[in-house]
Design a protein around this motif. Structure first.
Motif, PDB file in Angstrom:
ATOM      1  N   ASN A   6      35.450  48.869  42.456  1.00  0.00           N
ATOM      2  CA  ASN A   6      36.625  48.027  42.678  1.00  0.00           C
ATOM      3  C   ASN A   6      37.253  48.419  44.017  1.00  0.00           C
ATOM      4  N   GLU A   9      38.541  46.713  46.384  1.00  0.00           N
ATOM      5  CA  GLU A   9      39.763  46.011  46.800  1.00  0.00           C
ATOM      6  C   GLU A   9      40.944  46.359  45.904  1.00  0.00           C
ATOM      7  N   LEU A  13      41.662  45.730  42.796  1.00  0.00           N
ATOM      8  CA  LEU A  13      42.189  44.631  41.993  1.00  0.00           C
ATOM      9  C   LEU A  13      42.723  45.163  40.667  1.00  0.00           C
ATOM     10  N   ASP A  54      41.871  41.617  36.409  1.00  0.00           N
ATOM     11  CA  ASP A  54      41.255  40.665  37.338  1.00  0.00           C
ATOM     12  C   ASP A  54      39.848  41.065  37.777  1.00  0.00           C
ATOM     13  N   ASN A  81      34.100  38.102  41.534  1.00  0.00           N
ATOM     14  CA  ASN A  81      34.836  39.025  42.396  1.00  0.00           C
ATOM     15  C   ASN A  81      34.361  40.470  42.254  1.00  0.00           C
TER      16      ASN A  81
END
Length: 456
Positions: free
Chosen positions: A46, A48, A50, A54, A402
């Motif tokens: 992960n 980013e 998030l 999400d 994502n």
């Protein structure tokens, strides 16, 4: 130690099941894998940061999994075994297991502790953490189990454990990539197994007359010894297991060296042949194994491409477990070289055809048809050497929206001292990961000899 807190396991079924009274009987080469479940992980970073809700959201995973099972109903079925060891999968849509878990005390670095500029890492925390709900091998309960483990940093480790009669590396790749895409597969999976059987009645009548194929690991005519492969034994020392990184340039150097002095019957040596041969020499030196002592070299061969010329390209879409377990003995009259070992490995798989593979499958059913008489005639814990290649199977292509692409994929656990999976890296530049476990004393000897990366 990682704390893995699991929620209650639920069952996910096909969202639009078809006939639930159909059944599929496994071919002999598949039924012989029933005692060896397959369990793999995919690690998603992960990067980013998030929110937990999400990044690979649970509700979406469940919904898309249910839709994906419509194309792979065999995974949601249940298995039975007859008195001769043959496995049948009943398409009952009883579902796959789905477990959500959390690891509140560790981040991704705990499981993949890469140092800066270092692609190699210790496998200890993956081996010792409860990252999967394993399926049973006694034909009770679900054939497939999935666990989603959310780490302290909100990264995710996804595991798939399955009855090996249903899946090999290629099948698992097709399944997870279809699931990740949330789209129907471009080519529907093929479950029809008749292409591997003898096509005529006259040929089928010869099954009882078959002798053991030259490269077949299974043997119907010997008693299982206490030291045979996969017998649980007490380890005298702990096994140090690591992922070792081989760059594309290092592999080029290795392949060039292995290609020297080949016989006229060999056109080329592949990267796989060269790296496998190199690891044999490294492990032999580390474990003080004499390669002039009738040592066996084992490998798995994906049978699908061999049938394209005689059947149809549709067999490439065959969904099942289709590896043929091959072996050859290293000649004992002379000390093997990198080139001679690479040639031996190359000839083992290059000489296989749809005819030899049909004979292999038929041999497992020969005599009275009792598959349970097949025994693994090798010892990959104490003596022989075995490489299983999971390369070029698109195992690192599963992007769940994502999630990005996984930063690593490999087995959930790996501790065998003389079995080493060969895997693609996340770089997708031709580099390779080798997952190798060695007893502590042998590992220390390998480090002192400095042979592993001699071609860098």
């Amino acid at each position: 130690m990682a704390d893995i807190i699991k929620q209650n396991t639920i069952t996910i079924k096909c969202s639009n099941p078809t006939k639930t009274d159909d059944r599929i009987t496994c071919m002999a080469v598949e039924s012989n894998t029933k005692q060896f479940p397959i369990s793999m992980i995919w690690v998603y970073s992960n990067s980013e940061n998030l929110p937990n809700a999400d990044f690979l959201p649970t509700d979406q995973l469940k919904t898309t999994l249910s839709d994906t099972l419509n194309y792979f109903p065999i995974l949601a079925g249940r298995a039975t075994e007859d008195t001769k060891g043959n496995i049948t999968i009943h398409l009952t849509n009883e579902g796959v297991l789905f477990t959500e878990a959390t690891c509140p005390n560790h981040t991704l670095d705990y499981f993949i502790p890469r140092m800066p500029q270092d692609e190699e890492f210790d496998y200890e925390h993956i081996n010792t953490s409860d990252l999967a709900v394993k399926v049973s091998t006694d034909c009770t309960g679900p054939c497939t189990s999935i666990q989603v483990t959310r780490l302290k940093c909100n990264s995710v480790i996804l595991s798939i454990s399955a009855f090996h009669c249903l899946m090999d590396a290629q099948s698992m790749s097709r399944f997870i990539n279809t699931w990740a895409s949330n789209k129907p597969p471009k080519a529907l999976p093929m479950f029809d197994k008749t292409f591997v059987l003898y096509p005529t009645e006259q040929q089928r009548q010869t099954i009882n007359l078959l002798t053991r194929p030259k490269n077949c690991v299974f043997n119907r005519d010997f008693n299982l010894s206490p030291s045979s492969a996969f017998i649980e034994i007490q380890q005298q020392q702990r096994v140090i297991c690591k992922v070792y990184f081989f760059s594309a340039n290092e592999l080029k150097n290795l392949k060039t060296e292995a290609s020297k002095g080949l016989s006229e019957s060999i056109d080329y040596i592949s990267t796989y042949d060269a790296l496998f041969a190199h690891l044999i020499l490294v492990i032999a030196a580390a474990t003080q194994t004499s390669l002039k002592d009738n040592i066996k070299v084992l490998q798995s061969l994906n049978g699908r491409p061999r049938f394209v010329s005689s059947c149809s390209s549709a067999v490439l879409n065959y969904f099942g477990s289709f590896p043929f377990w091959l072996y050859a003995e290293i000649p004992s009259e002379r000390e093997p070289t990198l080139s001679s070992l690479a040639q031996l490995i190359h000839e083992m798989h290059s000489k296989q055809s749809e005819h030899s593979l049909r004979d292999y499958n038929a041999y497992l059913m020969s005599g009275d048809g009792d598959i349970q008489k097949n025994r693994v005639d090798a010892d990959i814990i104490n003596r022989d050497l075995y490489c299983g290649s999971w390369r070029k199977e698109n195992l690192l292509d599963a992007n769940f929206g994502n999630s990005g692409f996984p930063v690593y994929s490999g087995p959930t656990q790996q501790l065998y001292p003389r079995y080493f999976p060969m895997m693609d890296t996340h770089k997708k530049d031709g580099s390779i990961n080798i997952l190798l476990g060695l007893r502590e004393q042998d590992y220390e000897r390998m480090m002192q000899q400095n042979l592993l990366h001699k071609y860098r």
